[in-house]
Design an enzyme around this catalytic site. Sequence first.
Site, PDB file in Angstrom:
ATOM      1  N   HIS A 308      -4.560  -7.335  -3.364  1.00  0.00           N
ATOM      2  CA  HIS A 308      -3.303  -6.455  -3.350  1.00  0.00           C
ATOM      3  C   HIS A 308      -3.855  -5.330  -4.515  1.00  0.00           C
ATOM      4  O   HIS A 308      -4.426  -5.836  -5.739  1.00  0.00           O
ATOM      5  CB  HIS A 308      -2.008  -6.880  -3.908  1.00  0.00           C
ATOM      6  CG  HIS A 308      -0.808  -5.823  -3.873  1.00  0.00           C
ATOM      7  ND1 HIS A 308      -0.553  -4.873  -4.916  1.00  0.00           N
ATOM      8  CD2 HIS A 308      -0.017  -5.819  -3.024  1.00  0.00           C
ATOM      9  CE1 HIS A 308       0.583  -4.233  -4.412  1.00  0.00           C
ATOM     10  NE2 HIS A 308       0.930  -4.744  -3.238  1.00  0.00           N
ATOM     11  N   ASP A 365       2.489  -9.992   2.934  1.00  0.00           N
ATOM     12  CA  ASP A 365       2.503  -9.913   4.443  1.00  0.00           C
ATOM     13  C   ASP A 365       1.927 -11.014   4.997  1.00  0.00           C
ATOM     14  O   ASP A 365       1.733 -11.097   6.257  1.00  0.00           O
ATOM     15  CB  ASP A 365       1.512  -8.557   4.828  1.00  0.00           C
ATOM     16  CG  ASP A 365       1.976  -7.282   5.002  1.00  0.00           C
ATOM     17  OD1 ASP A 365       3.462  -7.380   5.082  1.00  0.00           O
ATOM     18  OD2 ASP A 365       1.664  -6.235   4.378  1.00  0.00           O
TER      19      ASP A 365
HETATM   20  N1  ACO Z   1     -10.613  -9.907   1.843  1.00  0.00           N
HETATM   21  C1  ACO Z   1     -11.739  -9.986   1.284  1.00  0.00           C
HETATM   22  N2  ACO Z   1     -12.337  -9.660   0.301  1.00  0.00           N
HETATM   23  C2  ACO Z   1     -11.466  -8.446  -0.361  1.00  0.00           C
HETATM   24  C3  ACO Z   1      -9.926  -8.455   0.251  1.00  0.00           C
HETATM   25  C4  ACO Z   1      -9.506  -9.262   1.420  1.00  0.00           C
HETATM   26  N3  ACO Z   1      -8.410  -9.035   1.831  1.00  0.00           N
HETATM   27  N4  ACO Z   1      -9.317  -7.677  -0.788  1.00  0.00           N
HETATM   28  C5  ACO Z   1     -10.049  -7.398  -1.637  1.00  0.00           C
HETATM   29  N5  ACO Z   1     -11.442  -7.856  -1.371  1.00  0.00           N
HETATM   30  C6  ACO Z   1     -12.514  -7.576  -2.398  1.00  0.00           C
HETATM   31  C7  ACO Z   1     -13.215  -6.362  -2.281  1.00  0.00           C
HETATM   32  O1  ACO Z   1     -14.236  -6.379  -0.922  1.00  0.00           O
HETATM   33  C8  ACO Z   1     -13.995  -6.255  -3.524  1.00  0.00           C
HETATM   34  O2  ACO Z   1     -15.013  -6.916  -3.678  1.00  0.00           O
HETATM   35  P1  ACO Z   1     -16.207  -6.314  -4.570  1.00  0.00           P
HETATM   36  O3  ACO Z   1     -15.576  -6.222  -5.658  1.00  0.00           O
HETATM   37  O4  ACO Z   1     -17.008  -7.542  -4.339  1.00  0.00           O
HETATM   38  O5  ACO Z   1     -16.509  -5.233  -3.626  1.00  0.00           O
HETATM   39  C9  ACO Z   1     -12.629  -6.672  -4.322  1.00  0.00           C
HETATM   40  O6  ACO Z   1     -11.997  -7.701  -3.522  1.00  0.00           O
HETATM   41  C10 ACO Z   1     -11.573  -5.622  -4.892  1.00  0.00           C
HETATM   42  O7  ACO Z   1     -11.159  -5.116  -3.653  1.00  0.00           O
HETATM   43  P2  ACO Z   1     -10.530  -3.527  -3.397  1.00  0.00           P
HETATM   44  O8  ACO Z   1     -10.944  -3.097  -2.120  1.00  0.00           O
HETATM   45  O9  ACO Z   1     -11.235  -2.759  -4.526  1.00  0.00           O
HETATM   46  O10 ACO Z   1      -9.168  -3.521  -3.619  1.00  0.00           O
HETATM   47  P3  ACO Z   1      -8.089  -2.523  -3.539  1.00  0.00           P
HETATM   48  O11 ACO Z   1      -7.117  -2.501  -4.556  1.00  0.00           O
HETATM   49  O12 ACO Z   1      -8.733  -1.274  -3.331  1.00  0.00           O
HETATM   50  O13 ACO Z   1      -7.505  -2.821  -2.048  1.00  0.00           O
HETATM   51  C11 ACO Z   1      -6.067  -4.053  -0.590  1.00  0.00           C
HETATM   52  C12 ACO Z   1      -6.246  -3.711  -1.871  1.00  0.00           C
HETATM   53  C13 ACO Z   1      -6.230  -2.773   0.407  1.00  0.00           C
HETATM   54  C14 ACO Z   1      -4.466  -4.480  -0.279  1.00  0.00           C
HETATM   55  C15 ACO Z   1      -7.231  -5.128  -0.019  1.00  0.00           C
HETATM   56  O14 ACO Z   1      -6.835  -6.098  -0.852  1.00  0.00           O
HETATM   57  C16 ACO Z   1      -7.191  -5.405   1.461  1.00  0.00           C
HETATM   58  O15 ACO Z   1      -7.700  -4.576   2.270  1.00  0.00           O
HETATM   59  N6  ACO Z   1      -6.252  -6.387   1.598  1.00  0.00           N
HETATM   60  C17 ACO Z   1      -6.275  -6.781   3.189  1.00  0.00           C
HETATM   61  C18 ACO Z   1      -5.190  -5.940   3.728  1.00  0.00           C
HETATM   62  C19 ACO Z   1      -3.937  -6.365   3.193  1.00  0.00           C
HETATM   63  O16 ACO Z   1      -3.111  -7.684   3.363  1.00  0.00           O
HETATM   64  N7  ACO Z   1      -2.913  -5.393   2.898  1.00  0.00           N
HETATM   65  C20 ACO Z   1      -1.555  -5.173   2.541  1.00  0.00           C
HETATM   66  C21 ACO Z   1      -1.456  -5.110   1.122  1.00  0.00           C
HETATM   67  S1  ACO Z   1       0.245  -5.285   0.626  1.00  0.00           S
HETATM   68  C22 ACO Z   1       1.061  -4.021   1.388  1.00  0.00           C
HETATM   69  O17 ACO Z   1       0.748  -3.061   1.434  1.00  0.00           O
HETATM   70  C23 ACO Z   1       2.457  -4.205   1.569  1.00  0.00           C
END
Ligand code: ACO
Length: 428
Positions: A308, A365
Amino acid sequence: MSDDKERTVELHYEGGVLKLPVFTGTEGESTIELKTLLGSTGMTTLDPGFGNTASCSSKITYIDGAAGILRYRGYPIEDLAVHSTFLETAYLVIYGELPEPGQLKEFSDKLRDNSDIPAEMGAFIDAMPRNGHPMTLISSAVNTLAAYCDDSVDPGDENQVELATIRLMAKLPTIAARIYRNSIGEAPIAPDTSLDYVDNFIRMTFGDKAPTGELGELFNKAVGMLLVLHADHELNCSTATVRVVGSSLADIYSSVSAGINALSGPSHGGANQAVLEMLEEIRDSGISIEDFLEKVKAREMRLMGFGHRVYKNFDPRSKEIKVLASQILDRHENPDELFALALKLEAAALQDSYFTERKLYPNVDFYTGVIYRTMGFPTNMFTVLFAIGRLPGWIAHFREQAVDPAFRIARPRQHYIGAAERRYPGQG
Ligand code: ACO
């Protein structure tokens, strides 16, 4: 926002030193005001995804992502989830205070009275592609409400905004249920004004197939609680979208319709559908959880329902939802095997340093899809339920912005890295 202009930070740059005021929020958090930055220094800021940028001051929702805190209008989400109803929470989010019993009855009565949709609009919905994604269809229908309700499209008229508030809250479940019934080839069911908001939605959706008795009551409670848990989440992608569209003085229907589109993406509300699809894929392919997590770590895919932008700890909503999922699945005749799979996946991820080091925890979710599936909602309706829950938040933010004296049209800057000026061929 505190008016305390005595606190400042200094920005040292080639041209000198700029003092920037620091505002203090209710919980002591600090925000640097950058309003004078461009005019004084000629420089902008670059903040992809707005991760550090507060675009407004707001009184609606407080989140402390590190501590796992979520409050609507000051009330902890844990209390609202257990003790409040969706309509009471919606009233709180939209109008700022918990309603007195008379105010809640008046709100509820107005929603009942406005729950029907015009016959022409019903025909319009019925003419849309029946196998289209319901998020696409509800967004179109909500946008079109502006044309059917054109006496409530002026964002500068508080009475019109109030009328639109009631119409949106009253009609979205009717629209959503009709779109679902169309998708399964069944006739629409008109709203039953003797039922409460949640029961009416369940009945318009499932008709006689809606569960009754103890399971029916549990489903009603579960849907109500899930809607409460989704009611607002400050400046998330869809709410920011509602504000951006509304900032152009577009009407509330267009703004909410845009919010629905933003919510549909799998990185946002569409994640509840994506989680279910991921669990089905794991089950159907026979891949082990360990091997699946290896693929995630190799960046071949994301673990949907994890991570998140704001919560770097447990999402407080996911804790409540997990408890709810256990209650429902314990009492259900055919408990969903995907719930057991989700539990194992969560446990394995939380023991893996890839996820713990990045502070990736289950979000709202992760378990909602399993609950909705157990209730009989098809996967592509999950995000629609999220939209019904999030509607009070979108409305509250639109209304707050409309009367905010500091509000300006949303117009971010860019950091240009394209071609420098060049000559058109043949022009010297
Ligand atoms: N699975 C694997 N790796 C992940 C995930 C994930 N779900 N989420 C983040 N990471 C990793 C990234 O690859 C990144 O790794 P790195 O530092 O080695 O490059 C690190 O964790 C930080 O992630 P960011 O992408 O910078 O986090 P951001 O805040 O931009 O993204 C998001 C947040 C979009 C929710 C992301 O965690 C994601 O895609 N999750 C899966 C989709 C999801 O469940 N979305 C619902 C969110 S809740 C809502 O909107 C109601």
